[in-house]
Design a protein around this motif. Structure first.
Motif, PDB file in Angstrom:
ATOM      1  N   LEU A   1       0.906  -1.145   0.028  1.00 55.43           N
ATOM      2  CA  LEU A   1       0.059   0.162   0.031  1.00 55.43           C
ATOM      3  C   LEU A   1       0.886   1.378   0.132  1.00 55.43           C
ATOM      4  O   LEU A   1       0.740   2.090  -0.597  1.00 55.43           O
ATOM      5  N   VAL A   2       1.796   1.264   0.890  1.00 56.85           N
ATOM      6  CA  VAL A   2       2.913   2.447   0.878  1.00 56.85           C
ATOM      7  C   VAL A   2       3.620   2.818  -0.370  1.00 56.85           C
ATOM      8  O   VAL A   2       3.541   3.782  -0.831  1.00 56.85           O
ATOM      9  N   GLN A   3       4.117   1.270  -1.171  1.00 57.84           N
ATOM     10  CA  GLN A   3       4.705   1.684  -2.357  1.00 57.84           C
ATOM     11  C   GLN A   3       3.794   2.100  -3.529  1.00 57.84           C
ATOM     12  O   GLN A   3       4.075   2.954  -4.133  1.00 57.84           O
ATOM     13  N   THR A   4       2.423   1.666  -3.454  1.00 59.33           N
ATOM     14  CA  THR A   4       1.396   2.174  -4.351  1.00 59.33           C
ATOM     15  C   THR A   4       1.272   3.584  -4.161  1.00 59.33           C
ATOM     16  O   THR A   4       1.224   4.276  -5.243  1.00 59.33           O
ATOM     17  N   ALA A   5       1.016   4.167  -3.068  1.00 64.14           N
ATOM     18  CA  ALA A   5       0.643   5.370  -2.932  1.00 64.14           C
ATOM     19  C   ALA A   5       1.904   6.121  -3.119  1.00 64.14           C
ATOM     20  O   ALA A   5       1.954   7.227  -3.723  1.00 64.14           O
ATOM     21  N   PHE A   6       3.372   5.834  -2.919  1.00 60.50           N
ATOM     22  CA  PHE A   6       4.431   6.617  -2.964  1.00 60.50           C
ATOM     23  C   PHE A   6       4.700   6.771  -4.645  1.00 60.50           C
ATOM     24  O   PHE A   6       5.008   7.855  -5.076  1.00 60.50           O
ATOM     25  N   LEU A   7       4.407   5.658  -5.237  1.00 63.26           N
ATOM     26  CA  LEU A   7       4.897   5.616  -6.796  1.00 63.26           C
ATOM     27  C   LEU A   7       3.895   6.478  -7.564  1.00 63.26           C
ATOM     28  O   LEU A   7       4.034   6.869  -8.341  1.00 63.26           O
TER      29      LEU A   7
END
Length: 113
Positions: free
Chosen positions: A79-85
């Protein structure tokens, strides 16, 4: 006929990948497992701070909360990576997009931030 840089580097990358994979014995991982899917918590925190151009104390507090929840496995790193990217290309400050999108994604999963 002109050869591009990519066409020259692709075979080199393949060879380097083969050499590296040969050095790891079958069934052996490249390092100790961690809950963040291959990225250390220190790397995650630094990546979020610099990549999102965090600048206010509230932003650093939210990033610390996110890192703590990832470390305690209450928040999936995906989830963090999705929001970050998704938010990283937003200009001039991607942090606001990151916080809003991560809160929304976490809420859909039933996770409070």
């Amino acid at each position: 006929m002109r050869i591009s840089r990519r066409e020259l580097l692709l075979p080199l990358a393949f060879v380097v990948g083969c050499v590296v994979s040969e050095q790891i014995a079958p069934g052996q991982s490249a390092g100790p497992p961690n809950p963040t899917g291959g990225i250390t918590v220190a790397d995650l925190e630094q990546s979020l701070k610099s990549g999102l151009k965090a600048r206010r104390p509230q932003e650093f507090e939210f990033i610390a909360l996110v890192v703590q929840k990832v470390q305690s496995q209450q928040l999936p790193i995906s989830l963090v990576q999705t929001a970050f990217l998704w938010s990283k290309p937003k200009q001039p400050y991607p942090y606001v997009y990151f916080e809003r999108s991560l809160r929304e994604l976490a809420a859909r999963e039933g996770i409070s931030l």
